[in-house]
Design a protein around this motif. Structure first.
Motif, PDB file in Angstrom:
ATOM      1  N   LEU A   1      -5.400   1.302  -2.547  1.00 31.75           N
ATOM      2  CA  LEU A   1      -5.707   0.256  -1.569  1.00 31.75           C
ATOM      3  C   LEU A   1      -5.973   0.850  -0.194  1.00 31.75           C
ATOM      4  O   LEU A   1      -6.975   0.523   0.462  1.00 31.75           O
ATOM      5  CB  LEU A   1      -4.545  -0.739  -1.490  1.00 31.75           C
ATOM      6  CG  LEU A   1      -4.706  -1.903  -0.514  1.00 31.75           C
ATOM      7  CD1 LEU A   1      -5.922  -2.747  -0.874  1.00 31.75           C
ATOM      8  CD2 LEU A   1      -3.445  -2.784  -0.511  1.00 31.75           C
ATOM      9  N   LEU A   2      -5.087   1.755   0.253  1.00 27.93           N
ATOM     10  CA  LEU A   2      -5.225   2.409   1.548  1.00 27.93           C
ATOM     11  C   LEU A   2      -4.662   3.826   1.458  1.00 27.93           C
ATOM     12  O   LEU A   2      -3.599   4.031   0.871  1.00 27.93           O
ATOM     13  CB  LEU A   2      -4.449   1.641   2.635  1.00 27.93           C
ATOM     14  CG  LEU A   2      -4.952   0.245   3.019  1.00 27.93           C
ATOM     15  CD1 LEU A   2      -3.880  -0.491   3.813  1.00 27.93           C
ATOM     16  CD2 LEU A   2      -6.243   0.340   3.819  1.00 27.93           C
TER      17      LEU A   2
ATOM     18  N   ALA B   1      -3.502  -5.042  10.279  1.00 31.92           N
ATOM     19  CA  ALA B   1      -4.657  -5.936  10.166  1.00 31.92           C
ATOM     20  C   ALA B   1      -4.510  -6.950   9.036  1.00 31.92           C
ATOM     21  O   ALA B   1      -5.271  -7.913   8.971  1.00 31.92           O
ATOM     22  CB  ALA B   1      -5.924  -5.114   9.955  1.00 31.92           C
TER      23      ALA B   1
ATOM     24  N   ASN C   1       3.797  -6.610   7.609  1.00 30.74           N
ATOM     25  CA  ASN C   1       3.015  -7.254   8.658  1.00 30.74           C
ATOM     26  C   ASN C   1       3.874  -8.322   9.346  1.00 30.74           C
ATOM     27  O   ASN C   1       4.502  -9.157   8.687  1.00 30.74           O
ATOM     28  CB  ASN C   1       1.765  -7.891   8.043  1.00 30.74           C
ATOM     29  CG  ASN C   1       0.955  -8.666   9.050  1.00 30.74           C
ATOM     30  OD1 ASN C   1       1.299  -9.794   9.384  1.00 30.74           O
ATOM     31  ND2 ASN C   1      -0.115  -8.078   9.524  1.00 30.74           N
TER      32      ASN C   1
ATOM     33  N   ASP D   1      -2.571   0.930  10.121  1.00 29.71           N
ATOM     34  CA  ASP D   1      -3.584   0.004  10.641  1.00 29.71           C
ATOM     35  C   ASP D   1      -3.908  -1.075   9.618  1.00 29.71           C
ATOM     36  O   ASP D   1      -4.192  -2.224   9.987  1.00 29.71           O
ATOM     37  CB  ASP D   1      -4.857   0.763  11.019  1.00 29.71           C
ATOM     38  CG  ASP D   1      -4.679   1.596  12.283  1.00 29.71           C
ATOM     39  OD1 ASP D   1      -3.805   1.247  13.106  1.00 29.71           O
ATOM     40  OD2 ASP D   1      -5.413   2.592  12.445  1.00 29.71           O
ATOM     41  N   GLY D   2      -3.853  -0.736   8.328  1.00 29.96           N
ATOM     42  CA  GLY D   2      -4.134  -1.709   7.284  1.00 29.96           C
ATOM     43  C   GLY D   2      -3.079  -2.799   7.220  1.00 29.96           C
ATOM     44  O   GLY D   2      -3.403  -3.977   7.036  1.00 29.96           O
TER      45      GLY D   2
ATOM     46  N   ALA E   1      -4.447   5.485   6.710  1.00 33.07           N
ATOM     47  CA  ALA E   1      -4.953   4.155   7.053  1.00 33.07           C
ATOM     48  C   ALA E   1      -3.933   3.047   6.829  1.00 33.07           C
ATOM     49  O   ALA E   1      -4.196   1.889   7.170  1.00 33.07           O
ATOM     50  CB  ALA E   1      -6.210   3.854   6.232  1.00 33.07           C
ATOM     51  N   ILE E   2      -2.764   3.380   6.281  1.00 32.70           N
ATOM     52  CA  ILE E   2      -1.821   2.321   5.899  1.00 32.70           C
ATOM     53  C   ILE E   2      -1.303   1.550   7.106  1.00 32.70           C
ATOM     54  O   ILE E   2      -1.241   0.313   7.079  1.00 32.70           O
ATOM     55  CB  ILE E   2      -0.652   2.895   5.076  1.00 32.70           C
ATOM     56  CG1 ILE E   2      -1.156   3.337   3.697  1.00 32.70           C
ATOM     57  CG2 ILE E   2       0.444   1.834   4.903  1.00 32.70           C
ATOM     58  CD1 ILE E   2      -0.097   3.959   2.809  1.00 32.70           C
TER      59      ILE E   2
ATOM     60  N   THR F   1      -4.729  -6.095   5.742  1.00 32.13           N
ATOM     61  CA  THR F   1      -5.362  -5.627   4.509  1.00 32.13           C
ATOM     62  C   THR F   1      -4.310  -5.470   3.419  1.00 32.13           C
ATOM     63  O   THR F   1      -4.557  -5.715   2.243  1.00 32.13           O
ATOM     64  CB  THR F   1      -6.067  -4.275   4.743  1.00 32.13           C
ATOM     65  OG1 THR F   1      -6.999  -4.428   5.822  1.00 32.13           O
ATOM     66  CG2 THR F   1      -6.789  -3.803   3.500  1.00 32.13           C
ATOM     67  N   ALA F   2      -3.122  -5.023   3.829  1.00 33.65           N
ATOM     68  CA  ALA F   2      -1.950  -5.003   2.957  1.00 33.65           C
ATOM     69  C   ALA F   2      -0.846  -5.776   3.668  1.00 33.65           C
ATOM     70  O   ALA F   2      -0.813  -5.829   4.904  1.00 33.65           O
ATOM     71  CB  ALA F   2      -1.509  -3.567   2.679  1.00 33.65           C
TER      72      ALA F   2
ATOM     73  N   ALA G   1       0.839  -1.198   0.000  1.00 32.68           N
ATOM     74  CA  ALA G   1       0.000   0.000   0.000  1.00 32.68           C
ATOM     75  C   ALA G   1       0.872   1.246   0.000  1.00 32.68           C
ATOM     76  O   ALA G   1       1.645   1.469   0.939  1.00 32.68           O
ATOM     77  CB  ALA G   1      -0.919   0.010   1.223  1.00 32.68           C
TER      78      ALA G   1
END
Length: 357
Positions: free
Chosen positions: A71-72, A83, A245, A79-80, A76-77, A85-86, A33
């Motif tokens: 994507l984000l 989580a 992540n 937290d994304g 928001a990156i 999301t990315a 992201a």
């Protein structure tokens, strides 16, 4: 909940070849992201990082970069990525000032504005200091590399030139993080906006000046609406990192992790070289009008530069105190960081940049 690795194409093929051996072929794609469009020096550096991953893994790992906040969004990156999301993303400390407080050490204005020095100091600090590693790990993040804005300059519209710090008083200025606080202390009226909005703000008069960066002037086309740049070389914004992540990281083999580490180191030198070349080229092109208007380059008196650094000291103490309250050794981390800056300044002065050796 543990994120699930994004896999674009995962297949196991068993076949008997001429050597009578089975072979497993797989390609793993990681979603990245990114908040800005695919243009400019930093985008080139990120693309280099992705290409290094693909090359070093023999094509088994690939980075799918989602540019321009598709994507984000930047806010928001973090937290994304936490989580899932990315899988990876670009994070900036100002968007998560509490969670990324440790990373914000790179946003404190110092005399050093050399991108090679700063990037290496941040990389070593964030990958070798256990406290800094844990500060990200508790948010399920692993640090892989760093970005920088290069040194802060004052870019202004016609009639708003900054020749001394006295000229800051009353100026409508856009800046971020600690730089905005110091400029406000010195009498500027701060305008709150993202850097992507600065062109329109300067064009319409909403802002008189911007705390700007040579490497971004071409990409954001600001010389089309400005007439002067005061060269300050005031620190650089480096609370600006490439992260993965943590759960995805832990699923990688040691060999795959090393590929990501190697790509982060390679990007550090590659990006620094691009930035230094861009700074030299842009600073030469501005007075000639090659990027828009003919821009006057003004040198801020050294005495005034020192006043800027002095005005920053209280915010360094504030960062140390807040870091102590979070359970980390603020002074120890700060001392290590400044020692690393000195180390790489000395290496540069004695040996030059790696690509010139």
């Amino acid at each position: 909940m543990k994120p699930v690795k994004t896999i674009k194409n995962l297949m196991i093929v068993l076949a008997l070849g001429f050597f009578g051996m089975g072979q497993a072929l797989a390609e793993t794609t990681f979603r990245y992201a990114e908040g800005t469009p695919n243009r400019g020096t930093r985008a080139e550096a990120l693309q280099f990082f992705a290409e290094e991953i693909k090359r070093e893994s023999g094509g088994e790992m690939r980075i799918d970069i989602h540019w321009g906040g598709v994507l984000l969004k930047y806010s928001a990156i973090m937290d994304g990525v936490t989580a899932g999301t990315a899988d990876l993303g670009t994070v900036l400390a100002p968007y998560q000032p509490q969670k990324l407080h440790a990373l914000a050490i790179g946003d404190l204005p110092l005399a050093n504005s050399d991108p090679w020095v700063g990037l290496h100091a941040m990389y070593d600090l964030m990958t070798q200091n256990e406290q800094m590693k844990q500060a990200l790990a508790k948010h399920d993040l692993v640090y892989l590399g760093n970005y920088t804005t290069t040194g802060v300059q004052f870019e202004c519209t016609e009639g708003n030139e900054i020749r001394t710090l006295e000229d800051l008083k009353g100026k409508r200025m856009r800046a971020s993080v600690t730089y905005a606080k110091v400029l406000k202390d010195l009498g500027a009226n701060m305008v709150n906006m993202t850097y992507s909005d600065i062109y329109q703000a300067l064009e319409t008069g909403l802002a008189d000046c911007s705390a700007a960066y040579f490497y971004a002037m071409r990409a954001f086309k600001t010389p089309e609406v400005t007439h002067s740049v005061t060269r300050v070389d005031w620190g650089q914004i480096m609370g600006f990192a490439l992260v993965m992540n943590r759960h995805i990281w832990e699923e990688l083999t040691p060999e795959q992790q090393q590929i990501f580490r190697n790509a982060g180191v390679a990007m550090t030198d590659h990006y620094a070289r691009l930035l230094l070349e861009e700074i030299e080229e842009v600073s030469s092109d501005l007075p000639a009008g090659k990027l828009g208007n003919k821009i006057e380059i003004i040198e801020l008196p050294e005495e005034d530069r020192q006043k800027l650094f002095s005005a920053t000291e209280k915010y360094v103490r504030e960062w140390i105190e807040q870091t102590n309250k979070s359970g980390l050794d603020g002074q120890g981390i700060w001392d290590e960081y400044t020692a690393l800056l000195k180390k790489y300044e000395t290496e540069r002065d004695e040996r030059g940049y790696p690509w010139d050796r």
